[in-house]
Design an enzyme around this catalytic site. Structure first.
Site, PDB file in Angstrom:
ATOM      1  N   ASN A  13      64.162 -10.438   1.086  1.00  0.00           N
ATOM      2  CA  ASN A  13      64.512 -10.172  -0.311  1.00  0.00           C
ATOM      3  C   ASN A  13      65.386 -11.329  -0.801  1.00  0.00           C
ATOM      4  OD1 ASN A  13      65.326  -9.199  -2.766  1.00  0.00           O
ATOM      5  ND2 ASN A  13      66.589  -7.524  -1.943  1.00  0.00           N
ATOM      6  N   LYS A  15      66.450 -11.865  -3.695  1.00  0.00           N
ATOM      7  CA  LYS A  15      67.347 -11.453  -4.793  1.00  0.00           C
ATOM      8  C   LYS A  15      67.319 -12.493  -5.925  1.00  0.00           C
ATOM      9  CE  LYS A  15      70.122  -8.820  -1.575  1.00  0.00           C
ATOM     10  NZ  LYS A  15      71.297  -7.983  -1.437  1.00  0.00           N
ATOM     11  N   GLU A 102      71.073  -1.967  -5.411  1.00  0.00           N
ATOM     12  CA  GLU A 102      71.577  -2.762  -6.530  1.00  0.00           C
ATOM     13  C   GLU A 102      70.902  -2.345  -7.843  1.00  0.00           C
ATOM     14  OE1 GLU A 102      70.966  -6.586  -4.691  1.00  0.00           O
ATOM     15  OE2 GLU A 102      72.563  -6.122  -3.255  1.00  0.00           O
ATOM     16  N   GLY A 190      74.918  -7.071   2.279  1.00  0.00           N
ATOM     17  CA  GLY A 190      75.628  -8.271   1.861  1.00  0.00           C
ATOM     18  C   GLY A 190      77.082  -8.330   2.305  1.00  0.00           C
TER      19      GLY A 190
HETATM   20  C1  PEP Z   1      68.989  -6.491   0.948  1.00  0.00           C
HETATM   21  O1  PEP Z   1      68.828  -7.371   0.129  1.00  0.00           O
HETATM   22  O2  PEP Z   1      68.361  -5.436   0.833  1.00  0.00           O
HETATM   23  C2  PEP Z   1      69.923  -6.718   2.046  1.00  0.00           C
HETATM   24  C3  PEP Z   1      69.914  -5.872   3.033  1.00  0.00           C
HETATM   25  O3  PEP Z   1      70.756  -7.792   1.974  1.00  0.00           O
HETATM   26  P1  PEP Z   1      71.611  -8.432   3.202  1.00  0.00           P
HETATM   27  O4  PEP Z   1      70.639  -8.640   4.329  1.00  0.00           O
HETATM   28  O5  PEP Z   1      72.123  -9.696   2.643  1.00  0.00           O
HETATM   29  O6  PEP Z   1      72.653  -7.452   3.575  1.00  0.00           O
END
Ligand code: PEP
Length: 264
Positions: A13, A15, A102, A190
């Protein structure tokens, strides 16, 4: 590496990161790595909408699939700023994340001012509409569920996750084989604070029970939340964890492909 179980699914992902050149470069590097080495897991990358085309071109000829990060459930009309499932099909998308914490406005502490969190308004009902609309268009949804730190402290993690999964899956008319449910505790996203692998596996098993009861045996259960090359092996030691949704670590080819390697 195991060969007697279903392939794992590793989803990157991206983002709200990268630009055209960066997306082309990263997607091409992942595709090159996947050609040079045999991976035993399915791989998906989910760039922002504006970078889908660049990533698609860079992935041409590879087995890595393209995913989107969200969708709107209607097909067309006066929905300014929205993207429909049909548009995603047209862009060559095979997978789509829905209900990411999110997008539900469920951020870890301090990420977004509480008064602005309402801008991110997904709830179980809109997530269900999105999940169904994607299936109707042949796109595989990746449903994200997970409790906040507060909900876990209050002993409500199992109930929250149970409700988030069942409100989308129980009344589903379609066979959702190929879709995935990602257990993503909000406090782990995150933050660098990965869920204890035993606990992630226990939650994955609870989700599996719901899916089995609904006869959705073709849905894979993933874990997401600060997955890195350092913790991937311990997570994938558990058969219940059938893949990973990876945020930060998917933005670097070496960390992403190392995680895929550990998935076996
Ligand atoms: C995510 O984007 O769903 C995620 C788990 O991010 P991260 O791996 O950065 O915690």
């Amino acid at each position: 590496m195991r060969t007697d179980r279903a392939r794992r699914l590793i989803v990157g992902n991206w983002k709200m990161n990268l630009d055209q050149a960066g997306a082309r470069h990263l997607a091409a590097a992942i595709a090159t790595a996947a050609k040079a080495e045999t991976y035993f897991s399915d791989m998906v990358i989910c760039p922002p909408y504006t970078l889908l085309h660049a990533a698609k071109e860079a992935l041409a000829g590879s087995t890595i699939r393209l995913g989107a990060q969200d969708v709107f459930w209607e097909e067309k009309g006066a929905f300014t700023g929205k993207i429909s499932p049909g548009m995603l099909v047209d862009a060559g998308v095979d997978y789509c994340i829905v209900g990411h914490s999110e997008c539900r406005g469920r951020f870890g502490a301090g990420a977004v001012e509480p008064r602005l969190a309402r801008y991110f308004a997904d709830d179980d009902e809109t997530v269900r509409l999105k999940f169904s609309a994607l299936l109707k268009h042949g796109i595989k949804p990746i449903l994200c569920v997970g409790e906040t730190e507060q909900e876990r402290k209050e002993g409500r993690a199992d109930q929250v996750v149970h409700d988030q999964v069942s409100r989308v899956i129980v009344a589903l008319a379609e066979d959702a084989t190929g879709a995935a449910v990602a257990y993503e505790p909000v406090w782990a996203i995150g933050t660098g604070q990965v869920c204890d692998p035993e606990e992630a596996a226990r939650m994955a098993a609870r989700i599996r029970e719901i899916l089995d009861r609904c006869r959705q045996t073709g849905i894979r259960v993933l874990y997401g939340g600060s997955v890195t090359p350092e913790n991937a092996e311990a997570l994938f030691a558990h058969e219940e964890i059938q893949g990973a949704l990876v945020g930060g670590a998917s933005l670097r080819v070496d960390s992403f492909t190392t995680i895929v390697r550990y998935a076996g």
